[in-house]
Design an enzyme around this catalytic site. Structure first.
Site, PDB file in Angstrom:
ATOM      1  N   TYR A  66       0.832  -1.205   0.000  1.00  0.00           N
ATOM      2  CA  TYR A  66       0.000   0.000   0.000  1.00  0.00           C
ATOM      3  C   TYR A  66       0.869   1.259   0.000  1.00  0.00           C
ATOM      4  O   TYR A  66       0.659   2.164  -0.809  1.00  0.00           O
ATOM      5  CB  TYR A  66      -0.936  -0.017   1.213  1.00  0.00           C
ATOM      6  CG  TYR A  66      -1.744   1.253   1.358  1.00  0.00           C
ATOM      7  CD1 TYR A  66      -2.876   1.467   0.564  1.00  0.00           C
ATOM      8  CD2 TYR A  66      -1.383   2.241   2.258  1.00  0.00           C
ATOM      9  CE1 TYR A  66      -3.612   2.634   0.676  1.00  0.00           C
ATOM     10  CE2 TYR A  66      -2.112   3.412   2.378  1.00  0.00           C
ATOM     11  CZ  TYR A  66      -3.227   3.603   1.581  1.00  0.00           C
ATOM     12  OH  TYR A  66      -3.953   4.774   1.686  1.00  0.00           O
ATOM     13  N   ASP A  95     -10.934   9.124   5.212  1.00  0.00           N
ATOM     14  CA  ASP A  95      -9.649   9.825   5.160  1.00  0.00           C
ATOM     15  C   ASP A  95      -9.888  11.309   4.921  1.00  0.00           C
ATOM     16  O   ASP A  95     -10.170  11.704   3.791  1.00  0.00           O
ATOM     17  CB  ASP A  95      -8.806   9.225   4.019  1.00  0.00           C
ATOM     18  CG  ASP A  95      -7.395   9.789   3.978  1.00  0.00           C
ATOM     19  OD1 ASP A  95      -7.111  10.761   4.676  1.00  0.00           O
ATOM     20  OD2 ASP A  95      -6.589   9.232   3.213  1.00  0.00           O
ATOM     21  N   ASP A 134       2.631  13.304   7.774  1.00  0.00           N
ATOM     22  CA  ASP A 134       2.924  12.048   8.478  1.00  0.00           C
ATOM     23  C   ASP A 134       1.647  11.551   9.156  1.00  0.00           C
ATOM     24  O   ASP A 134       1.435  11.806  10.342  1.00  0.00           O
ATOM     25  CB  ASP A 134       4.003  12.276   9.554  1.00  0.00           C
ATOM     26  CG  ASP A 134       5.357  12.664   8.987  1.00  0.00           C
ATOM     27  OD1 ASP A 134       5.527  12.668   7.759  1.00  0.00           O
ATOM     28  OD2 ASP A 134       6.248  12.986   9.797  1.00  0.00           O
ATOM     29  N   ASP A 156      -2.410   5.622   9.989  1.00  0.00           N
ATOM     30  CA  ASP A 156      -3.562   4.932   9.403  1.00  0.00           C
ATOM     31  C   ASP A 156      -3.871   3.666  10.191  1.00  0.00           C
ATOM     32  O   ASP A 156      -2.959   3.008  10.719  1.00  0.00           O
ATOM     33  CB  ASP A 156      -3.269   4.519   7.952  1.00  0.00           C
ATOM     34  CG  ASP A 156      -3.423   5.670   6.967  1.00  0.00           C
ATOM     35  OD1 ASP A 156      -3.514   6.833   7.401  1.00  0.00           O
ATOM     36  OD2 ASP A 156      -3.440   5.391   5.755  1.00  0.00           O
TER      37      ASP A 156
END
Lengths: 123, 123
Positions: A14, A38, A95, A98
């Site tokens: 990913y 997101d 930065d 996730d």
């Protein structure tokens, strides 16, 4: 359940695809019915078609990524990474952290990205 | 909704309390009906009494913590940190990634800790 190694391999793919792949490369890692939120708190993108449209926004941009750390727990992972995007003379460095869930084949079933505009560094 | 600064302040208090506070100090940061899933995939501890019992296990140990990075998104945060625990001559170092949700007063309503035994470094 996918093994921790399988999950870590998908996370690496990913990060590589976000750094230098096409939107199709990224979306191929997601299960058909996956969801992407997101950043966290925004309306989720549901299903591969919606997720493809989301990643197509970054496809034309010059990008690079770096994976910092991955923590796997059960069928989930949390990971911190850096994504640098160039837009003309401007560089945007972010930065995020996730969180992903995975199915038995280590395909991504859900992604939630923790970051806000405050975390974006422009140079 | 709590501000990002309020949420970051609660995260710092949490890391400080895990490093050198009592179980009661830690639990005071949680709302009465909060849940703790540590590590992700294990049975959640529900409510302050259960959460207190969970943190009492580390209370007698010599501990230190260090906060690495915090990412706030909406009423949630993800953060990476280090916790070092001493048990006799042995030192256990763990760098988890935690995800928390917060109420309007920036009290913790949920915590999920991403780590596994593989991530524990013994010295």
């Amino acid at each position: 359940m996918a093994t921790a190694d399988d999950i870590r391999a998908t996370v690496r793919k990913y990060i590589d695809a976000v750094g230098s792949g096409s939107a199709a490369d990224i979306v191929a890692l997601y299960r058909e019915d996956a969801t992407v939120e997101d950043p966290v708190g925004s309306e989720p993108h549901v299903g591969r078609a919606a997720i493809l449209a989301f990643y197509q926004a970054i496809e034309p941009l010059e990008r690079s990524t770096e994976l910092f750390s991955v923590r796997v727990a059960g069928n989930s992972a949390a990971f911190s990474f850096r994504v640098v995007t160039k837009f003309g003379e401007q560089t945007f460095t972010l930065d995020p952290i996730d969180v992903m869930t995975f199915d038995e084949d280590a395909r991504i079933t859900g992604m939630r990205a923790f970051w806000s505009q405050d975390d974006m560094v422009t140079g």
